[in-house]
Motif scaffolding. Sequence first.
Motif, PDB file in Angstrom:
ATOM      1  N   GLU A  37       0.835  -1.209   0.000  1.00 18.01           N
ATOM      2  CA  GLU A  37       0.000   0.000   0.000  1.00 18.01           C
ATOM      3  C   GLU A  37       0.866   1.254   0.000  1.00 18.01           C
ATOM      4  O   GLU A  37       0.569   2.228  -0.711  1.00 18.01           O
ATOM      5  CB  GLU A  37      -0.926  -0.027   1.214  1.00 18.01           C
ATOM      6  CG  GLU A  37      -2.000   1.025   1.182  1.00 18.01           C
ATOM      7  CD  GLU A  37      -3.036   0.830   2.273  1.00 18.01           C
ATOM      8  OE1 GLU A  37      -3.699   1.820   2.620  1.00 18.01           O
ATOM      9  OE2 GLU A  37      -3.197  -0.307   2.771  1.00 18.01           O
ATOM     10  N   ASP A  53     -10.577  -3.488   0.054  1.00 18.86           N
ATOM     11  CA  ASP A  53     -10.368  -2.333   0.932  1.00 18.86           C
ATOM     12  C   ASP A  53      -9.094  -1.591   0.543  1.00 18.86           C
ATOM     13  O   ASP A  53      -9.056  -0.352   0.496  1.00 18.86           O
ATOM     14  CB  ASP A  53     -10.288  -2.823   2.377  1.00 18.86           C
ATOM     15  CG  ASP A  53     -10.213  -1.694   3.377  1.00 18.86           C
ATOM     16  OD1 ASP A  53     -10.838  -0.647   3.139  1.00 18.86           O
ATOM     17  OD2 ASP A  53      -9.528  -1.852   4.397  1.00 18.86           O
ATOM     18  N   ARG A  59      -8.406   2.355  -0.733  1.00 18.46           N
ATOM     19  CA  ARG A  59      -7.473   3.308  -0.121  1.00 18.46           C
ATOM     20  C   ARG A  59      -6.393   3.757  -1.099  1.00 18.46           C
ATOM     21  O   ARG A  59      -5.848   4.856  -0.951  1.00 18.46           O
ATOM     22  CB  ARG A  59      -6.829   2.694   1.127  1.00 18.46           C
ATOM     23  CG  ARG A  59      -7.796   2.501   2.279  1.00 18.46           C
ATOM     24  CD  ARG A  59      -7.034   2.397   3.594  1.00 18.46           C
ATOM     25  NE  ARG A  59      -6.080   1.308   3.586  1.00 18.46           N
ATOM     26  CZ  ARG A  59      -6.357   0.060   3.961  1.00 18.46           C
ATOM     27  NH1 ARG A  59      -7.581  -0.245   4.337  1.00 18.46           N
ATOM     28  NH2 ARG A  59      -5.414  -0.860   3.949  1.00 18.46           N
ATOM     29  N   THR A  60      -6.058   2.918  -2.076  1.00 17.45           N
ATOM     30  CA  THR A  60      -5.035   3.300  -3.052  1.00 17.45           C
ATOM     31  C   THR A  60      -5.649   3.910  -4.303  1.00 17.45           C
ATOM     32  O   THR A  60      -4.960   4.114  -5.310  1.00 17.45           O
ATOM     33  CB  THR A  60      -4.162   2.088  -3.432  1.00 17.45           C
ATOM     34  OG1 THR A  60      -4.984   1.022  -3.902  1.00 17.45           O
ATOM     35  CG2 THR A  60      -3.359   1.610  -2.222  1.00 17.45           C
ATOM     36  N   ASN A 107     -12.106   5.677   6.025  1.00 18.98           N
ATOM     37  CA  ASN A 107     -10.801   6.087   6.570  1.00 18.98           C
ATOM     38  C   ASN A 107     -10.954   7.438   7.239  1.00 18.98           C
ATOM     39  O   ASN A 107     -11.344   8.372   6.611  1.00 18.98           O
ATOM     40  CB  ASN A 107      -9.781   6.224   5.422  1.00 18.98           C
ATOM     41  CG  ASN A 107      -9.178   4.872   5.094  1.00 18.98           C
ATOM     42  OD1 ASN A 107      -9.128   3.986   5.936  1.00 18.98           O
ATOM     43  ND2 ASN A 107      -8.743   4.740   3.855  1.00 18.98           N
TER      44      ASN A 107
END
Length: 458
Positions: free
Chosen positions: A262, A343, A347-348, A458
Amino acid sequence: MKRKSKRHQPKVDYVALNDGDQVRFINRHPHISHFEQFQNDRPIHNLIYMVRPNDRKTEKTNGIINDAIINEIINETQLTKPILIPSANSHLNPDPELKRVYQLDFEFPKDLTVSEVTELVGKDTPVEVMDVLTQENSSWTMLKWRDYYNADPNSRDRIRNVISLEVSDSILEKLIQIPRFVKDIDIVNCLWSSSNFQNHLNNHAINVSKPKVTKYCLMSVQNSFTDFHIDFGGTSVYYTVLRGRKTFILYPPTKENLKSYEQWCNMPDQNKVWFGSLVKPQTRPVFPSSYNNNGIKIEVMPGDLLILPSGWIHAVFTPEDSLVIGGNFLTYLNIPTHLLIYDIEYRTKVPERYKFPSFNKLIWLLGYFILKGHDSGKWSSYETQQSLLTFYQAQLFVLMTKSTDKSTGRIKSIIKNSIPFKLIGSIEGFLDEFQDSLQYLRKDQPEGLTPKRIKMNN
């Protein structure tokens, strides 16, 4: 008469040089040297499951390797380590004894060429072509790709690679029969082959197309390199080389490795950083035991059949022009990993078009399918159902969050549009019912087991 060398001459990438980058060559990605230097820390048969005719499991089948044997291996390993079946494709296997030994239910084209692929899928069919140096895609036609691939290597302007041509809507599709042992554990195949599932969709007017991700034709020229990645949705992959050969470097999806992955994905200069340099050597055992390694290098030869497990981080190098048939599949053995990778994709900031088609809707449909008891034996793992419940609860939390943030608004829209409300009713009622069903599994859980928690916010 002056002889012309057939050796590939290095070509400087002057565009990158003008942009201030260091000298690099158009026909060789700088990471290839790292790739070639990588060595396994143990013999390959200690790192992966290498299927052999003398496998102890074949004693009961008189040495025959059939789909039941591979299913047994898959269930024993829980598909947490790579499985390599050397010379499994009888079309490319000259040994008559091995042809007798392998009795696996699959079919791949014989002597397939890129020119034939072009005819079978259509000359005007658009195809995404990757520039190996930049790892960026551009849209070509199959005709243009064919001419590039078949050209003299020294006349190719850059090294290019095709890894995302899905052929389910073409004539080529009819020449490919997915391995039976893949179909047996493929969530999509299990759902769409169920009359109960189809009836529920039809009776509640649920509109969802079957994802087409199981029949890809990959065409790569010599020195192609695909940088480290995790296949969308953490899918597993079956992979067979028809021409040429391929080499993989893989890292298991441990907590530390995924954290490094990540971090690497979010680097502004990601293409210049060798992911392996961020991987910390393992100093203590991890679970499952198949994750206890510092990376694995696997060479796949013509006729071999490779099964890549869910969530493994991998890069691929092509030492010579190659043609591969492969496909992606979600498995009921690895649902927690699929949710974990989904997930990470969020986030990326992976674009939706590069994610598993209709993943979110599929996961909600799967939960309903489990709740109603259809084929419940396949989904009876407590960890599997707990990870699904946590995933659903996290999405409900996002929907209830009051925010004017554009990113939150976008994910809210994706969630709302993918939940099959006509089928499940209210989210709260569905989650209460799902949680109640877990009570029957919880009492059988070992003490101290902490299920993976999936967070969408997040």
